[in-house]
Write a protein that holds these residues in place. Structure first.
Motif, PDB file in Angstrom:
ATOM      1  N   LEU A   1      -4.391  -9.340  -0.735  1.00 52.48           N
ATOM      2  CA  LEU A   1      -2.979  -8.940  -0.115  1.00 52.48           C
ATOM      3  C   LEU A   1      -2.087  -7.742  -0.364  1.00 52.48           C
ATOM      4  O   LEU A   1      -1.720  -7.094  -0.624  1.00 52.48           O
ATOM      5  CB  LEU A   1      -1.604  -9.962  -0.243  1.00 52.48           C
ATOM      6  N   GLY A   2      -2.722  -7.941  -1.769  1.00 48.82           N
ATOM      7  CA  GLY A   2      -2.351  -5.691  -2.257  1.00 48.82           C
ATOM      8  C   GLY A   2      -1.174  -6.499  -3.074  1.00 48.82           C
ATOM      9  O   GLY A   2      -0.460  -5.354  -3.933  1.00 48.82           O
TER      10      GLY A   2
ATOM     11  N   LEU B   1       0.791  -1.210  -0.120  1.00 46.65           N
ATOM     12  CA  LEU B   1      -0.322   0.071   0.244  1.00 46.65           C
ATOM     13  C   LEU B   1       0.914   1.184   0.098  1.00 46.65           C
ATOM     14  O   LEU B   1       0.296   2.452  -0.479  1.00 46.65           O
ATOM     15  CB  LEU B   1      -0.833   0.261   0.910  1.00 46.65           C
ATOM     16  N   LYS B   2       2.442   1.434   0.064  1.00 46.30           N
ATOM     17  CA  LYS B   2       3.071   2.245   1.136  1.00 46.30           C
ATOM     18  C   LYS B   2       3.224   2.631  -0.890  1.00 46.30           C
ATOM     19  O   LYS B   2       3.850   4.061  -0.651  1.00 46.30           O
ATOM     20  CB  LYS B   2       3.850   1.979   2.233  1.00 46.30           C
TER      21      LYS B   2
ATOM     22  N   VAL C   1       1.406  -1.797 -13.508  1.00 46.64           N
ATOM     23  CA  VAL C   1       0.730  -2.492 -13.622  1.00 46.64           C
ATOM     24  C   VAL C   1       0.608  -3.342 -13.107  1.00 46.64           C
ATOM     25  O   VAL C   1       2.264  -4.294 -13.133  1.00 46.64           O
ATOM     26  CB  VAL C   1      -0.256  -2.599 -15.183  1.00 46.64           C
ATOM     27  N   ARG C   2      -0.002  -5.020 -12.087  1.00 45.51           N
ATOM     28  CA  ARG C   2       0.823  -5.815 -11.401  1.00 45.51           C
ATOM     29  C   ARG C   2      -0.528  -6.445 -11.723  1.00 45.51           C
ATOM     30  O   ARG C   2      -2.105  -6.403 -11.822  1.00 45.51           O
ATOM     31  CB  ARG C   2       1.331  -5.396  -9.774  1.00 45.51           C
ATOM     32  N   LEU C   3      -0.291  -8.152 -12.240  1.00 44.57           N
ATOM     33  CA  LEU C   3      -1.501  -8.874 -12.764  1.00 44.57           C
ATOM     34  C   LEU C   3      -1.313 -10.010 -13.008  1.00 44.57           C
ATOM     35  O   LEU C   3       0.106 -10.203 -12.690  1.00 44.57           O
ATOM     36  CB  LEU C   3      -2.318  -8.036 -14.380  1.00 44.57           C
ATOM     37  N   ALA C   4      -2.567 -10.937 -12.493  1.00 39.27           N
ATOM     38  CA  ALA C   4      -1.910 -12.304 -12.428  1.00 39.27           C
ATOM     39  C   ALA C   4      -2.103 -12.936 -13.463  1.00 39.27           C
ATOM     40  O   ALA C   4      -3.892 -12.412 -13.226  1.00 39.27           O
ATOM     41  CB  ALA C   4      -2.083 -12.847 -11.054  1.00 39.27           C
ATOM     42  N   SER C   5      -2.317 -13.897 -13.619  1.00 38.72           N
ATOM     43  CA  SER C   5      -3.456 -14.747 -14.664  1.00 38.72           C
ATOM     44  C   SER C   5      -3.190 -16.419 -14.942  1.00 38.72           C
ATOM     45  O   SER C   5      -1.931 -16.625 -13.915  1.00 38.72           O
ATOM     46  CB  SER C   5      -3.322 -14.605 -16.770  1.00 38.72           C
TER      47      SER C   5
END
Length: 302
Positions: free
Chosen positions: A138-139, A85-86, A93-97
């Motif tokens: 968890l972000g 968050l900090k 951009v952070r993505l998972a697939s």
């Protein structure tokens, strides 16, 4: 037990020595000893016995450790979330697939997205859906892409594109090369290349077969749709796979037909509720939707 007590106790159980625990926690050995002594005093329990210069956990320490270990994992998760968050920039951009999408739709979407956002940092990771749920909560990622809706109360699920499970077989298996008429599950080759029954899409195909009293004997079993597709390209059998993987097949070597009854396949966008996507992330999702629709259209034309 206080927070510092938990950290030191957990570190000693892991390292086996006071000096090792101090090194894990980046504190001095006297400081670790003092915390342990204070912890034992507060608990009224002896947690370690020193025998021939070595620390040995007492039975009470072993019983405490199972619960303390859970607390320590939760603490690490909280710290990781706070750090995310900090520190992560809004426009990154952070993505998972899932593995299937990471080698089919996502690369095409990323290539299109890069034309609009050439300098925005992007991190891609590949996980199974259960792991992506944890990463979202968890972000660790901004959004995830899956062929399965986890139905989690803290996550939003948005279907982007719908296709259908597709039968693929070596070229010449069906009379017409470009025959795209639905294929009844009753007409599937009986010796199919099998996939893991834990996969919810495979289970739905098998349910449709069972309703018609159809059973299969498979001598080849694989874990991924991509491997099943590759084996079909080499003429090792037929398979039923997702439409995105089917669209990447070498159509000089295989033929594709939709199943009857239809087994729908949805591509889901997963996000954490009440956490809006950044402008660049939303643009990436739009590229995913466009690329996925093109994959579906490509399969239906073959």
């Amino acid at each position: 037990m206080r927070l510092r007590h938990i950290e030191v106790f957990h570190a000693i159980m892991q390292a086996g020595t006071i000096s090792g625990a101090a090194q894990l926690l980046s504190i001095s050995q006297p400081a670790a000893t003092k915390v342990l002594q204070h912890c034992e005093l507060q608990l009224g329990l002896k947690l370690f016995e020193r025998i021939k210069g070595k620390l040995h956990p007492t039975p009470e320490a072993h019983k405490l450790f199972s619960e303390v270990d859970k607390l320590n994992r939760d603490l690490q998760s909280v710290r990781r979330l706070a750090n995310n968050l900090k520190n992560h920039p809004d426009e990154a951009v952070r993505l998972a697939s899932t593995p299937t999408l990471s080698i089919t739709v996502v690369p095409a979407a990323l290539a299109a997205w890069r034309k609009k956002f050439p300098q925005v940092h992007c991190t891609l990771s590949t996980h199974h859906t259960s792991d992506m749920v944890s990463a979202l909560l968890l972000g660790d990622v901004d959004f995830a892409l899956s062929l399965y809706d986890p139905c989690h109360p803290n996550l939003a699920s948005e279907p982007l594109v719908r296709g259908s499970m597709t039968a693929i077989a070596p070229i010449g298996s069906w009379t017409k090369k470009l025959d795209n008429t639905p294929l009844s599950v009753a007409d599937l080759p009986k010796n199919l290349i099998a996939l893991d029954l834990d996969d919810h899409l495979v289970s739905r195909v098998m349910d449709a077969c069972e309703e018609l009293g159809i059973s299969f004997t498979s001598y080849t079993e694989v874990q991924t749709y991509v491997l099943a597709r590759t084996l079909v390209e080499f003429g090792a059998g037929a398979a039923v796979i997702d439409p995105f993987t089917a669209a990447t097949a070498n159509h000089d070597k295989v033929q594709c037909r939709p199943l009857l009854p239809n087994v729908p396949v949805d591509l889901y966008l997963l996000t954490k509720k009440s956490t809006p996507l950044s402008r660049s992330a939303r643009a990436f999702v739009e590229c995913v939707q466009t690329a996925a629709a093109e994959f579906i259209a490509r399969t239906s034309k073959e």
